[in-house]
Design an enzyme around this catalytic site. Structure first.
Site, PDB file in Angstrom:
ATOM      1  N   LYS A 194     -20.203  23.751  41.618  1.00 49.69           N
ATOM      2  CA  LYS A 194     -20.194  22.346  41.713  1.00 49.69           C
ATOM      3  C   LYS A 194     -21.131  21.852  40.776  1.00 49.69           C
ATOM      4  CE  LYS A 194     -21.703  18.896  43.926  1.00 49.69           C
ATOM      5  NZ  LYS A 194     -21.690  17.861  43.048  1.00 49.69           N
ATOM      6  N   GLU A 268     -34.038  25.332  44.733  1.00 43.49           N
ATOM      7  CA  GLU A 268     -34.833  24.990  43.516  1.00 43.49           C
ATOM      8  C   GLU A 268     -35.177  23.463  43.812  1.00 43.49           C
ATOM      9  OE1 GLU A 268     -36.595  23.356  40.743  1.00 43.49           O
ATOM     10  OE2 GLU A 268     -34.983  24.428  39.317  1.00 43.49           O
ATOM     11  N   CYS A 302     -37.551  19.064  36.683  1.00 44.98           N
ATOM     12  CA  CYS A 302     -38.281  19.273  37.989  1.00 44.98           C
ATOM     13  C   CYS A 302     -39.582  19.790  37.834  1.00 44.98           C
ATOM     14  CB  CYS A 302     -37.657  20.103  38.880  1.00 44.98           C
ATOM     15  SG  CYS A 302     -36.833  21.615  37.811  1.00 44.98           S
ATOM     16  N   GLU A 399     -42.090  12.162  43.391  1.00 42.94           N
ATOM     17  CA  GLU A 399     -41.439  12.581  42.383  1.00 42.94           C
ATOM     18  C   GLU A 399     -40.628  11.642  41.630  1.00 42.94           C
ATOM     19  OE1 GLU A 399     -37.940  15.345  42.265  1.00 42.94           O
ATOM     20  OE2 GLU A 399     -39.061  16.620  40.710  1.00 42.94           O
TER      21      GLU A 399
HETATM   22  P1  NAI Z   1     -29.289  15.342  44.612  1.00 42.88           P
HETATM   23  O1  NAI Z   1     -30.176  16.535  45.386  1.00 42.88           O
HETATM   24  O2  NAI Z   1     -28.525  14.406  45.542  1.00 42.88           O
HETATM   25  O3  NAI Z   1     -28.123  16.054  43.590  1.00 42.88           O
HETATM   26  C1  NAI Z   1     -27.973  17.342  43.348  1.00 42.88           C
HETATM   27  C2  NAI Z   1     -26.810  18.061  43.686  1.00 42.88           C
HETATM   28  O4  NAI Z   1     -26.612  18.097  44.942  1.00 42.88           O
HETATM   29  C3  NAI Z   1     -25.632  17.371  43.075  1.00 42.88           C
HETATM   30  O5  NAI Z   1     -24.593  18.230  42.479  1.00 42.88           O
HETATM   31  C4  NAI Z   1     -25.030  16.621  44.281  1.00 42.88           C
HETATM   32  O6  NAI Z   1     -23.746  16.182  44.075  1.00 42.88           O
HETATM   33  C5  NAI Z   1     -25.282  17.559  45.241  1.00 42.88           C
HETATM   34  N1  NAI Z   1     -25.340  17.318  46.385  1.00 42.88           N
HETATM   35  C6  NAI Z   1     -25.795  15.726  47.051  1.00 42.88           C
HETATM   36  N2  NAI Z   1     -25.689  15.961  48.445  1.00 42.88           N
HETATM   37  C7  NAI Z   1     -25.327  16.841  48.941  1.00 42.88           C
HETATM   38  C8  NAI Z   1     -25.149  17.644  50.107  1.00 42.88           C
HETATM   39  N3  NAI Z   1     -25.282  16.890  51.208  1.00 42.88           N
HETATM   40  N4  NAI Z   1     -24.735  18.734  50.082  1.00 42.88           N
HETATM   41  C9  NAI Z   1     -24.608  19.579  49.139  1.00 42.88           C
HETATM   42  N5  NAI Z   1     -24.904  19.105  47.887  1.00 42.88           N
HETATM   43  C10 NAI Z   1     -25.357  17.877  47.713  1.00 42.88           C
HETATM   44  O7  NAI Z   1     -30.090  14.631  43.816  1.00 42.88           O
HETATM   45  P2  NAI Z   1     -29.855  13.123  43.225  1.00 42.88           P
HETATM   46  O8  NAI Z   1     -29.606  12.372  44.052  1.00 42.88           O
HETATM   47  O9  NAI Z   1     -28.949  13.039  41.950  1.00 42.88           O
HETATM   48  O10 NAI Z   1     -31.351  12.812  42.693  1.00 42.88           O
HETATM   49  C11 NAI Z   1     -32.239  12.235  43.460  1.00 42.88           C
HETATM   50  C12 NAI Z   1     -33.743  12.745  43.241  1.00 42.88           C
HETATM   51  O11 NAI Z   1     -33.579  14.219  43.550  1.00 42.88           O
HETATM   52  C13 NAI Z   1     -34.150  12.572  41.744  1.00 42.88           C
HETATM   53  O12 NAI Z   1     -34.641  11.503  41.525  1.00 42.88           O
HETATM   54  C14 NAI Z   1     -35.110  13.680  41.568  1.00 42.88           C
HETATM   55  O13 NAI Z   1     -36.344  13.073  42.058  1.00 42.88           O
HETATM   56  C15 NAI Z   1     -34.536  14.872  42.568  1.00 42.88           C
HETATM   57  N6  NAI Z   1     -33.914  15.647  41.751  1.00 42.88           N
HETATM   58  C16 NAI Z   1     -34.327  16.914  41.427  1.00 42.88           C
HETATM   59  C17 NAI Z   1     -33.735  18.002  40.718  1.00 42.88           C
HETATM   60  C18 NAI Z   1     -34.437  19.224  40.289  1.00 42.88           C
HETATM   61  O14 NAI Z   1     -34.182  19.625  39.412  1.00 42.88           O
HETATM   62  N7  NAI Z   1     -35.402  19.732  41.081  1.00 42.88           N
HETATM   63  C19 NAI Z   1     -32.412  17.667  40.102  1.00 42.88           C
HETATM   64  C20 NAI Z   1     -31.910  16.436  40.519  1.00 42.88           C
HETATM   65  C21 NAI Z   1     -32.610  15.542  41.250  1.00 42.88           C
END
Ligand code: NAI
Ligand code: MG
Length: 495
Positions: A194, A268, A302, A399
């Site tokens: 996804k 990650e 990240c 972050e």
């Molecule tokens: P998120 O963690 O909500 O989204 C990442 C992925 O997880 C997306 O595909 C999303 O649809 C999915 N997701 C969301 N809720 C889920 C759930 N309950 N169960 C399974 N999958 C789920 O991150 P978001 O809201 O886009 O960004 C928020 C913050 O997270 C950012 O500001 C940043 O600080 C951090 N982040 C860190 C990343 C990294 O590479 N470590 C990548 C993206 C965000």
């Protein structure tokens, strides 16, 4: 203009700014509407939502918002493909598909790069020179392991795990897809992936590559949608392993959900890396490293070097050089080949960055932003530096995931280590010094999965990547990256 120039009618530019150099969009053919890719076919979605370009807010296409029932179809397709041949194929046969995918990605890299920048907002020079070459490199690299698993893990009889559910973020959409899919297939698993809700388009174009490579139907299935789709995938009983990259908050929720189920999990998550500059470092190079560390991909990284730790004696000099360098960064159209900093990925992320920057000002840090004209439409944030930052400030702890750097100082190497490690995260770090012994000492002291020395944000598929503490667990890349996709005979005996 001199008299001589006037006489010769040389076209002398009146100013030395960059002229626009836009990459053509024509290479990308968008469909109006996309379904889910299940069992090698397009499944007409029950619900859809628009996906946009964050640089212009233009709607690019309608994509599916997968329901639990649609996720179920994808998992069943993956299970079918796993049982009907894929897991029994000799590794050398699986490798052929992976090599094909890698070559097709290379052949179509311009198309993918343009689409990545269009849908995600990152500068074309980054998607072209970083995301695409690395994505192809991951497939090449793991293709090489597919028939050598017994040698990678001698006497442990590696076997595939089954169906892998993979959830990826929006900051490196195609690259994260490669990090997930390449090792999973090399090890003989099948996949339901996804992509993030804001950046589904390169994953959907990738389905075209799978068909071109004649990958058997159902080996890779792609469902689009938001967090609820991800949650349905995590919960599904037919999934044997979850691989997640994203926020620490969601990572923790997934870990809670999976506790006691026996499903394998790798996470990650976020980071708040320290980029540590010692007084003997080559300063101009270090400044380039600082810029690359935090302004690359708008800081949506990240492992971004979001905390600059600079030795007190050189702090003024470094900050002055850094500010001067910031005035030369070009912010704007992601498809312009001259752009250094593109669009913020979404309105939501822009709001989060804005909130944290306001907090930084209120808490008392000094803010610097170079003069910069931002486009009227779309989501943008000026590259920002905070000085006079205390350890306790939110901008030093949380972050931000945007082009915002927090500068702290230190006097001794011990103090640098203490400050660098003083965060709930532990994904990456940078060390800048001419002294080799200090690099080794620092690398031992820093609780970070990756420590770069006199460079930053350098990636290679052969090198494992992953975190300590709240940055998650499990490694992706390298031989380590195979393990989460394998089970071993010895595990049956609890060994
Ligand atoms: P998120 O963690 O909500 O989204 C990442 C992925 O997880 C997306 O595909 C999303 O649809 C999915 N997701 C969301 N809720 C889920 C759930 N309950 N169960 C399974 N999958 C789920 O991150 P978001 O809201 O886009 O960004 C928020 C913050 O997270 C950012 O500001 C940043 O600080 C951090 N982040 C860190 C990343 C990294 O590479 N470590 C990548 C993206 C965000
Ligand atoms: Mg979220």
């Amino acid at each position: 203009m001199t008299d001589l120039e006037r006489k010769q009618r040389l076209p002398v530019p009146s100013e030395w700014t960059y002229a626009p150099a836009p990459e053509s969009r024509d290479v990308v053919q968008l469909r109006e509407r996309y379904g889910h890719f299940v069992g090698g076919e397009w499944l007409e979605p029950k619900e859809t939502y628009p996906t946009i370009s964050p640089a212009s807010e233009e709607v690019l296409a309608e994509v599916g918002q997968a329901t639990a029932a649609e996720v179920d179809l994808a998992v069943k397709a993956a299970r079918g493909a796993y049982e009907n041949g894929w897991s029994d194929l000799p590794g050398s046969e699986r490798a052929k598909y992976l090599f094909r995918i890698a070559r097709i990605l290379q052949e179509r890299s311009r198309e993918f790069a343009v689409l990545e920048s269009l849908n995600g907002g990152k500068p074309i020079k980054e998607s072209r020179d970083v995301d695409l070459p690395l994505a192809a490199a991951h497939f090449f690299y793991y293709a090489g392991w597919a028939d050598k698993l017994e040698y990678a893990f001698p006497n442990r009889r590696p076997k595939p795990v089954g169906v892998a559910g993979q959830i990826i973020p929006w900051n490196f959409p195609l690259l994260m897809l490669s990090w997930k899919i390449a090792p999973a297939l090399a090890c003989g698993n099948t996949v339901v992936l996804k992509p993030a809700e804001t950046t589904p388009l390169t994953a959907l174009l990738f389905c075209d590559v799978l068909r071109q490579a004649e990958l058997p139907p159902g080996v890779v299935n792609i469902v689009t949608g938001d967090g609820s789709t991800g949650a349905a995938l995590v919960k599904h009983e037919g999934v044997d392993k979850i691989a997640f990259t994203g926020s620490t908050e969601v990572g923790k929720a997934i870990q809670r959900e999976l506790a006691g189920t026996g499903k394998k999990l790798t996470l990650e998550l976020g980071g708040k890396a320290a980029n540590v500059i010692f007084d003997d470092a080559a300063l101009d190079q270090a400044v380039e490293g600082i810029v690359n560390g935090i302004y690359f991909n708008q800081g949506h990284v990240c492992c971004a070097g979001s905390r600059l730790l600079v030795q007190e004696s050189i702090s003024d000099a470094v900050i002055e050089k850094l500010k001067r360098r910031l005035t030369t960064l070009r912010v704007g159209d992601p498809l312009d080949k001259n752009t250094d900093v593109g669009a913020i990925n979404s309105k939501m992320q822009l709001d989060k960055i804005t909130e944290l920057v306001e907090a930084g000002k209120e808490e008392g840090a000094d803010i610097y932003q170079p003069p910069c004209r931002l486009p009227e439409k779309g989501y943008w944030f000026v590259p920002t530096v905070f000085t006079n930052v205390a350890q306790s400030y939110r901008i030093a702890q949380e972050e931000i995931f945007g082009p915002v750097l927090s500068v702290l100082t230190f006097r001794t190497p011990e103090e640098a280590v203490e400050k660098a490690n003083n965060t709930p995260y532990g994904l990456s770090a940078g060390v800048w010094t001419e002294k080799g012994s200090r690099i080794l000492w620092m690398a031992q002291q820093l609780r970070a999965g990756v420590v770069w020395a006199n460079t930053y944000n350098r990636f290679d598929p052969t090198s494992p990547f992953g975190g300590y503490k709240e940055s998650g667990y499990g490694r992706e890349g390298g031989k380590h990256g195979l393990e989460p996709y394998l089970k071993f005979d010895s595990e049956a005996f609890g060994g």
